[in-house]
Design a protein around this motif. Sequence first.
Motif, PDB file in Angstrom:
ATOM      1  N   MET A  64      68.745 -42.690 -51.374  1.00 31.73           N
ATOM      2  CA  MET A  64      67.629 -42.659 -50.463  1.00 31.73           C
ATOM      3  C   MET A  64      66.626 -43.744 -50.847  1.00 31.73           C
ATOM      4  N   TYR A  65      66.201 -44.465 -49.836  1.00 33.29           N
ATOM      5  CA  TYR A  65      65.189 -45.498 -50.037  1.00 33.29           C
ATOM      6  C   TYR A  65      63.937 -45.134 -49.262  1.00 33.29           C
ATOM      7  N   TYR A  66      62.822 -45.590 -49.769  1.00 31.59           N
ATOM      8  CA  TYR A  66      61.551 -45.465 -49.055  1.00 31.59           C
ATOM      9  C   TYR A  66      61.202 -46.835 -48.501  1.00 31.59           C
ATOM     10  N   SER A  67      60.937 -46.877 -47.206  1.00 31.11           N
ATOM     11  CA  SER A  67      60.675 -48.153 -46.544  1.00 31.11           C
ATOM     12  C   SER A  67      59.217 -48.575 -46.731  1.00 31.11           C
ATOM     13  N   CYS A  68      59.033 -49.876 -46.848  1.00 30.79           N
ATOM     14  CA  CYS A  68      57.714 -50.454 -47.066  1.00 30.79           C
ATOM     15  C   CYS A  68      57.459 -51.556 -46.050  1.00 30.79           C
ATOM     16  N   ALA A  69      56.219 -51.681 -45.640  1.00 33.28           N
ATOM     17  CA  ALA A  69      55.789 -52.799 -44.802  1.00 33.28           C
ATOM     18  C   ALA A  69      54.520 -53.370 -45.412  1.00 33.28           C
ATOM     19  N   ILE A  70      54.393 -54.677 -45.295  1.00 37.46           N
ATOM     20  CA  ILE A  70      53.241 -55.393 -45.840  1.00 37.46           C
ATOM     21  C   ILE A  70      52.583 -56.152 -44.702  1.00 37.46           C
ATOM     22  N   VAL A  71      51.254 -56.061 -44.613  1.00 40.94           N
ATOM     23  CA  VAL A  71      50.499 -56.866 -43.665  1.00 40.94           C
ATOM     24  C   VAL A  71      49.363 -57.519 -44.445  1.00 40.94           C
ATOM     25  N   ASP A  72      49.460 -58.830 -44.599  1.00 41.83           N
ATOM     26  CA  ASP A  72      48.457 -59.595 -45.336  1.00 41.83           C
ATOM     27  C   ASP A  72      48.483 -61.016 -44.816  1.00 41.83           C
ATOM     28  N   ASP A  73      47.327 -61.628 -44.643  1.00 38.00           N
ATOM     29  CA  ASP A  73      47.296 -62.984 -44.113  1.00 38.00           C
ATOM     30  C   ASP A  73      47.468 -64.054 -45.191  1.00 38.00           C
ATOM     31  N   GLU A  74      47.646 -63.640 -46.437  1.00 34.55           N
ATOM     32  CA  GLU A  74      47.895 -64.592 -47.521  1.00 34.55           C
ATOM     33  C   GLU A  74      49.345 -64.459 -47.985  1.00 34.55           C
ATOM     34  N   GLN A  75      50.109 -65.540 -47.865  1.00 31.10           N
ATOM     35  CA  GLN A  75      51.526 -65.503 -48.224  1.00 31.10           C
ATOM     36  C   GLN A  75      51.728 -65.146 -49.686  1.00 31.10           C
ATOM     37  N   HIS A  76      50.839 -65.630 -50.541  1.00 29.15           N
ATOM     38  CA  HIS A  76      50.963 -65.317 -51.969  1.00 29.15           C
ATOM     39  C   HIS A  76      50.911 -63.799 -52.197  1.00 29.15           C
ATOM     40  N   ALA A  77      50.009 -63.115 -51.517  1.00 21.74           N
ATOM     41  CA  ALA A  77      49.882 -61.661 -51.662  1.00 21.74           C
ATOM     42  C   ALA A  77      51.144 -60.956 -51.160  1.00 21.74           C
ATOM     43  N   ILE A  78      51.700 -61.447 -50.050  1.00 23.85           N
ATOM     44  CA  ILE A  78      52.954 -60.887 -49.530  1.00 23.85           C
ATOM     45  C   ILE A  78      54.069 -61.076 -50.551  1.00 23.85           C
ATOM     46  N   ASP A  79      54.146 -62.272 -51.133  1.00 26.03           N
ATOM     47  CA  ASP A  79      55.195 -62.568 -52.116  1.00 26.03           C
ATOM     48  C   ASP A  79      55.100 -61.650 -53.337  1.00 26.03           C
ATOM     49  N   VAL A  80      53.886 -61.423 -53.821  1.00 23.61           N
ATOM     50  CA  VAL A  80      53.697 -60.553 -54.984  1.00 23.61           C
ATOM     51  C   VAL A  80      54.159 -59.133 -54.653  1.00 23.61           C
ATOM     52  N   LEU A  81      53.697 -58.587 -53.534  1.00 15.96           N
ATOM     53  CA  LEU A  81      54.103 -57.226 -53.156  1.00 15.96           C
ATOM     54  C   LEU A  81      55.606 -57.139 -52.901  1.00 15.96           C
ATOM     55  N   HIS A  82      56.165 -58.174 -52.283  1.00 14.93           N
ATOM     56  CA  HIS A  82      57.621 -58.205 -52.050  1.00 14.93           C
ATOM     57  C   HIS A  82      58.369 -58.120 -53.379  1.00 14.93           C
ATOM     58  N   ASP A  83      57.940 -58.888 -54.372  1.00 17.45           N
ATOM     59  CA  ASP A  83      58.583 -58.861 -55.681  1.00 17.45           C
ATOM     60  C   ASP A  83      58.450 -57.488 -56.342  1.00 17.45           C
ATOM     61  N   TYR A  84      57.291 -56.877 -56.208  1.00 19.90           N
ATOM     62  CA  TYR A  84      57.073 -55.557 -56.804  1.00 19.90           C
ATOM     63  C   TYR A  84      57.953 -54.506 -56.120  1.00 19.90           C
ATOM     64  N   ILE A  85      58.051 -54.574 -54.812  1.00 19.94           N
ATOM     65  CA  ILE A  85      58.915 -53.648 -54.069  1.00 19.94           C
ATOM     66  C   ILE A  85      60.366 -53.814 -54.515  1.00 19.94           C
ATOM     67  N   ALA A  86      60.808 -55.067 -54.637  1.00 20.39           N
ATOM     68  CA  ALA A  86      62.181 -55.351 -55.069  1.00 20.39           C
ATOM     69  C   ALA A  86      62.438 -54.846 -56.492  1.00 20.39           C
ATOM     70  N   GLY A  87      61.384 -54.715 -57.284  1.00 20.29           N
ATOM     71  CA  GLY A  87      61.520 -54.277 -58.665  1.00 20.29           C
ATOM     72  C   GLY A  87      61.610 -52.769 -58.849  1.00 20.29           C
ATOM     73  N   ILE A  88      61.465 -52.021 -57.771  1.00 16.84           N
ATOM     74  CA  ILE A  88      61.569 -50.556 -57.856  1.00 16.84           C
ATOM     75  C   ILE A  88      62.786 -50.128 -57.054  1.00 16.84           C
TER      76      ILE A  88
END
Length: 126
Positions: free
Chosen positions: A1-25
């Motif tokens: 089972m996976y939990y789905s995540c969505a990110i809304v941020d106007d800064e690509q760097h912030a999206i990249d950081v959250l994307h990496d953190y999501i991928a790490g769990i």
Amino acid sequence: MYYSCAIVDDEQHAIDVLHDYIAGIRFLKLFSAFNNPFDALKTISAGDKIDFLFLDIDMDGMKGTELSQHLRSKARFVIYASAQLENEVRKIDSCFECYLGKPISMKRFADTINKLIRLNNLPINN
């Protein structure tokens, strides 16, 4: 089972950081990432169910607090990720589950996700 995540941020760097953190769990999966709140509104449909919605607050065109009002019914948890102080955010919108102050550390991110899962008795099966 996976939990789905969505990110809304106007800064690509912030999206990249959250994307990496999501991928790490192991039990999280990125559903979508948007650098424009209007794209998120158009793309996330009534049938979609997002478990963790990460919203920046200060975005061009629409604040994350306003976007939250439109997407709240489609998200189990709304987590603001912002450089604003948490107390300022609570004055604007008191109906969110968690707040992550930028810059966000992986430890704080993981602790927040684990806390929400534990407090809501959600299963982790994989």
